[in-house]
Design a protein around this motif. Sequence first.
Motif, short mmCIF file in Angstrom:
data_model
loop_
_atom_site.label_atom_id
_atom_site.label_comp_id
_atom_site.label_asym_id
_atom_site.label_seq_id
_atom_site.Cartn_x
_atom_site.Cartn_y
_atom_site.Cartn_z
N ASP A 76 -5.95 8.08 -10.98
CA ASP A 76 -6.21 6.70 -10.61
C ASP A 76 -6.79 6.69 -9.20
OD1 ASP A 76 -6.28 4.01 -10.12
OD2 ASP A 76 -4.10 3.71 -10.15
N SER A 77 -8.10 6.51 -9.08
CA SER A 77 -8.76 6.60 -7.77
C SER A 77 -8.32 5.49 -6.83
CB SER A 77 -10.28 6.57 -7.93
OG SER A 77 -10.70 5.36 -8.53
N SER A 78 -7.89 4.34 -7.37
CA SER A 78 -7.49 3.23 -6.52
C SER A 78 -6.25 3.58 -5.69
CB SER A 78 -7.21 1.98 -7.36
OG SER A 78 -6.15 2.20 -8.27
N SER A 79 -5.35 4.39 -6.26
CA SER A 79 -4.15 4.79 -5.51
C SER A 79 -4.51 5.71 -4.35
CB SER A 79 -3.15 5.47 -6.44
OG SER A 79 -3.67 6.69 -6.95
N LEU A 80 -5.53 6.54 -4.53
CA LEU A 80 -5.97 7.41 -3.44
C LEU A 80 -6.69 6.62 -2.36
CD1 LEU A 80 -7.34 10.52 -5.41
CD2 LEU A 80 -5.07 10.19 -4.44
#
Length: 253
Positions: free
Chosen positions: A3-7
């Motif tokens: 999940d790129s949004s968490s990074l």
Amino acid sequence: MIDSSSLESVKIPLKLGNSPINQAIISICYESNFPDTALFGLLIDVFSENGCRAEEMPLLQIPKQIRENDKNLKYQELYRCIKDVNNNTHYVFGIGSNIIRFIVSGKYESWNSWRNFFEPIIREIKEKGIIKSVGNISLRYCDVFDKDYISDFNFEVKLFNQLLTEQNLSLNTSFDFNGIKINLKIGNTVFVNGVEKENSSLIDIDCVKTENLNDEEFFKKYQNILEDSHLANKQVFFSLVNEELLKLLEPEW
């Protein structure tokens, strides 16, 4: 799938007072306009200025035909220039027929300090017309902790439905993040300079951008590529360490 949004949403400190960075490496895989025997002469000013120590690597003794046909040798340096920033920090520039590499060995000062070392060299490479094309650019940070903090990393590995934390553990994985391939290694079996470091742990993040650029495109884009990779590296790293471990790293906000 990551999940790129968490990074992207992870909070990143301005600096760490207790940085675990053991080594940092920029690698540029390229095709040269010149034979490898001409590289040292073309860059003699780089190799001799600012108190740098120039070294010919043992690989030069191996015939070029063998080097070019061996994947383990093709992307190794033939010449190195070493600059002692201080007693604890050393900047290295290496170049071979197909590789340009910049290394921080010892204590990592800062991204800006390192950039002040490698950017003038890249400008010199541009002026000499050495690069014909570039295949990929990678930025790798190897973080070594002086204690086994594997249980303080934000990841879990299960075997037979049981969490693995106490055992010797080495995990290698890859994933894509904002157009950058992340090669990640996490473990509590750590080797430094070929010697196993007991009671320690590792986060090794290699950010690889494959572009297939001609020389003009490379010199226009490389700074943005490295900045994007630098940000991605920090986002992955600070997503992996939990709050308790982060406190030990003495973040400055």
